[in-house]
Design a protein around this motif. Sequence first.
Motif, PDB file in Angstrom:
ATOM      1  N   HIS A   1     -22.513  18.426 -14.399  1.00 63.09           N
ATOM      2  CA  HIS A   1     -22.226  17.007 -14.327  1.00 63.09           C
ATOM      3  C   HIS A   1     -22.282  16.563 -15.932  1.00 63.09           C
ATOM      4  CE1 HIS A   1     -26.534  17.013 -15.131  1.00 63.09           C
ATOM      5  NE2 HIS A   1     -26.805  17.756 -14.068  1.00 63.09           N
ATOM      6  N   GLY A   2     -22.431  17.392 -16.869  1.00 58.40           N
ATOM      7  CA  GLY A   2     -22.439  16.766 -18.379  1.00 58.40           C
ATOM      8  C   GLY A   2     -23.929  16.351 -18.576  1.00 58.40           C
ATOM      9  N   MET A   3     -23.925  15.726 -19.773  1.00 57.13           N
ATOM     10  CA  MET A   3     -25.443  15.130 -20.348  1.00 57.13           C
ATOM     11  C   MET A   3     -25.198  13.534 -20.025  1.00 57.13           C
ATOM     12  SD  MET A   3     -26.688  17.205 -23.557  1.00 57.13           S
ATOM     13  CE  MET A   3     -25.119  17.268 -24.559  1.00 57.13           C
ATOM     14  N   GLY A   4     -26.554  13.064 -19.417  1.00 54.57           N
ATOM     15  CA  GLY A   4     -26.658  11.843 -19.289  1.00 54.57           C
ATOM     16  C   GLY A   4     -26.254  10.964 -18.099  1.00 54.57           C
ATOM     17  N   VAL A   5     -26.921   9.859 -17.610  1.00 56.48           N
ATOM     18  CA  VAL A   5     -26.364   9.019 -16.689  1.00 56.48           C
ATOM     19  C   VAL A   5     -25.238   8.482 -16.540  1.00 56.48           C
ATOM     20  CG1 VAL A   5     -26.738   6.736 -15.852  1.00 56.48           C
ATOM     21  CG2 VAL A   5     -28.963   8.149 -16.266  1.00 56.48           C
TER      22      VAL A   5
ATOM     23  N   ILE B   1     -28.203  18.878  -4.664  1.00 63.63           N
ATOM     24  CA  ILE B   1     -29.470  19.459  -5.533  1.00 63.63           C
ATOM     25  C   ILE B   1     -29.035  19.487  -6.889  1.00 63.63           C
ATOM     26  CG2 ILE B   1     -31.283  21.309  -5.839  1.00 63.63           C
ATOM     27  CD1 ILE B   1     -30.768  22.038  -2.917  1.00 63.63           C
ATOM     28  N   ARG B   2     -29.887  19.071  -7.837  1.00 57.11           N
ATOM     29  CA  ARG B   2     -29.696  19.037  -9.246  1.00 57.11           C
ATOM     30  C   ARG B   2     -30.658  20.036  -9.994  1.00 57.11           C
ATOM     31  NH1 ARG B   2     -29.805  18.301 -14.839  1.00 57.11           N
ATOM     32  NH2 ARG B   2     -31.705  17.380 -15.549  1.00 57.11           N
ATOM     33  N   ILE B   3     -29.644  21.243 -10.474  1.00 55.13           N
ATOM     34  CA  ILE B   3     -30.783  22.362 -11.097  1.00 55.13           C
ATOM     35  C   ILE B   3     -30.419  22.150 -12.518  1.00 55.13           C
ATOM     36  CG2 ILE B   3     -30.998  23.962  -9.354  1.00 55.13           C
ATOM     37  CD1 ILE B   3     -28.374  25.057 -10.041  1.00 55.13           C
ATOM     38  N   GLY B   4     -31.558  21.743 -13.371  1.00 53.74           N
ATOM     39  CA  GLY B   4     -31.563  21.512 -14.501  1.00 53.74           C
ATOM     40  C   GLY B   4     -32.676  21.905 -15.612  1.00 53.74           C
ATOM     41  N   THR B   5     -32.437  21.311 -16.774  1.00 56.14           N
ATOM     42  CA  THR B   5     -33.236  21.826 -17.860  1.00 56.14           C
ATOM     43  C   THR B   5     -34.183  20.356 -18.135  1.00 56.14           C
ATOM     44  OG1 THR B   5     -31.884  21.245 -19.624  1.00 56.14           O
ATOM     45  CG2 THR B   5     -32.328  23.474 -18.701  1.00 56.14           C
ATOM     46  N   SER B   6     -35.488  20.410 -18.653  1.00 62.20           N
ATOM     47  CA  SER B   6     -35.937  19.157 -19.034  1.00 62.20           C
ATOM     48  C   SER B   6     -37.277  19.630 -20.112  1.00 62.20           C
ATOM     49  CB  SER B   6     -36.663  18.731 -17.879  1.00 62.20           C
ATOM     50  OG  SER B   6     -37.603  19.568 -17.317  1.00 62.20           O
TER      51      SER B   6
ATOM     52  N   ASP C   1     -31.635   8.824 -23.771  1.00 59.73           N
ATOM     53  CA  ASP C   1     -31.313   9.516 -25.062  1.00 59.73           C
ATOM     54  C   ASP C   1     -32.218  10.702 -24.995  1.00 59.73           C
ATOM     55  OD1 ASP C   1     -30.903   9.766 -27.750  1.00 59.73           O
ATOM     56  OD2 ASP C   1     -33.145   8.837 -28.221  1.00 59.73           O
ATOM     57  N   PHE C   2     -32.028  11.720 -25.860  1.00 58.51           N
ATOM     58  CA  PHE C   2     -32.827  12.811 -25.988  1.00 58.51           C
ATOM     59  C   PHE C   2     -33.983  12.539 -26.890  1.00 58.51           C
ATOM     60  CE2 PHE C   2     -33.301  17.246 -27.643  1.00 58.51           C
ATOM     61  CZ  PHE C   2     -33.682  17.845 -26.525  1.00 58.51           C
ATOM     62  N   TYR C   3     -33.680  11.871 -27.956  1.00 61.00           N
ATOM     63  CA  TYR C   3     -34.477  11.726 -29.229  1.00 61.00           C
ATOM     64  C   TYR C   3     -35.428  10.630 -29.111  1.00 61.00           C
ATOM     65  CZ  TYR C   3     -31.887  15.677 -31.248  1.00 61.00           C
ATOM     66  OH  TYR C   3     -31.490  16.852 -31.313  1.00 61.00           O
TER      67      TYR C   3
ATOM     68  N   ILE D   1     -39.390  15.465 -18.422  1.00 62.24           N
ATOM     69  CA  ILE D   1     -38.511  14.492 -18.826  1.00 62.24           C
ATOM     70  C   ILE D   1     -36.798  14.894 -19.087  1.00 62.24           C
ATOM     71  CG2 ILE D   1     -37.827  12.465 -20.412  1.00 62.24           C
ATOM     72  CD1 ILE D   1     -40.684  13.328 -21.713  1.00 62.24           C
ATOM     73  N   GLU D   2     -36.018  14.204 -18.262  1.00 59.34           N
ATOM     74  CA  GLU D   2     -34.731  14.657 -18.572  1.00 59.34           C
ATOM     75  C   GLU D   2     -33.815  13.389 -18.396  1.00 59.34           C
ATOM     76  OE1 GLU D   2     -33.971  13.186 -15.565  1.00 59.34           O
ATOM     77  OE2 GLU D   2     -32.629  14.804 -14.734  1.00 59.34           O
ATOM     78  N   MET D   3     -32.602  13.505 -18.175  1.00 63.11           N
ATOM     79  CA  MET D   3     -31.684  12.483 -18.480  1.00 63.11           C
ATOM     80  C   MET D   3     -30.549  11.886 -17.511  1.00 63.11           C
ATOM     81  SD  MET D   3     -30.566  13.384 -22.423  1.00 63.11           S
ATOM     82  CE  MET D   3     -29.474  11.927 -22.697  1.00 63.11           C
ATOM     83  N   GLU D   4     -30.695  12.396 -16.224  1.00 73.09           N
ATOM     84  CA  GLU D   4     -29.902  12.150 -15.184  1.00 73.09           C
ATOM     85  C   GLU D   4     -30.349  11.911 -13.881  1.00 73.09           C
ATOM     86  OE1 GLU D   4     -29.600  15.175 -16.694  1.00 73.09           O
ATOM     87  OE2 GLU D   4     -27.988  14.630 -18.171  1.00 73.09           O
ATOM     88  N   SER D   5     -31.549  12.128 -13.710  1.00 77.98           N
ATOM     89  CA  SER D   5     -32.276  12.095 -12.234  1.00 77.98           C
ATOM     90  C   SER D   5     -32.313  10.772 -11.505  1.00 77.98           C
ATOM     91  CB  SER D   5     -33.643  12.601 -12.348  1.00 77.98           C
ATOM     92  OG  SER D   5     -34.468  11.814 -13.110  1.00 77.98           O
TER      93      SER D   5
END
Length: 310
Positions: free
Chosen positions: A107-111, A136-141, A212-214, A247-251
């Motif tokens: 899905h790439g990065m971000g909403v 199901i989203r399987i991701g990193t955080s 945002d990641f930062y 914390i992540e960027m799409e959920s």
Amino acid sequence: CILFSIAMAHDGMDNGKVKVLNPHLASLQEDVLYHLGMSNTTHDLPEMFGDVKFVCVGGSMGRMKAFAEFLRGELGLPRDEESQRNLCEGTDRYAMYKVGPVLSINHGMGVPSMSILLHELFKLLYHAGSRNVLIIRIGTSGGIGLEPGTVVVSHAAVNYKFEALFEQPILGRLVSRPTQMDETLAQELLECSKQFAEDFPTILGDTLCTNDFYEGQGRLDGAICKYTAAEKLNYLKHAYAAGVRNIEMESSVFAAMSNECGLRAAVVCTTLLNRLEGDQISSSHAVLSDYQLRPQRIIAYYIKCKLRKT
Ligand code: R2B
Ligand code: URA
């Protein structure tokens, strides 16, 4: 297998069919799924996707290709050309693999990247007539107050004020949608994770979704940072007290759109670091690879159990 009480039929769907909430679609001659490189006239979507029961999404193309291959092995399916073919070969925006009744898509990065994928994916499943689909989203955080490598099954996706809402400007107004995850599915996944309890811990918690990641995640190591280390820690501790564990960027958009379209949804993310300890992701490649495999192992086990029961 430990999942005895799980019915495949879902509430909230029309005979289990994926819903689209758009009356305008009926008047389209052709529905072009532009970013997937497919359409409902150029592709036989019912033939290609009518049997899909599980959709697994994750950020990177490489990880989702690897997940498809891992799952193929776990399900004991042959290593044929079909399971290795990228079904989005007409575009390089997304990559999609099909292993039996399971789709593995990045899905790439971000909403925004997630929401484009989900609009087109849900229409694809609708045109295909797929029924009773779980996503199901399987991701990193980044974890908060957790040992790195801990897996978090999300209870809800929360925004920067720790509310379980996704807000999207539409036609000049802010539209708010709920982001609770499917409670039963989350519990089932937690149950499955017990198989791996000796290798890594898995917990249930809220997931903070940022744009945002930062600065959006309170990092001190971006190109811009105008707050102090104490202010950062104060925010993260407030998040923890509100129930946030990662914390992540799409959920948030993932939960909101799945809820709208009647798909049961879960988010299962590994944590790459403890944000109370630092901001940089500096573990070795081998350690990070092991962390990233953890949600995949839980989900592959879950899917295996479900398929054995049907
Ligand atoms: C987790 O990891 C990515 C940022 O590194 C982002 O896509 C996310 O949600
Ligand atoms: N992904 C994020 O969004 N944040 C992290 O800290 C790690 C991975």
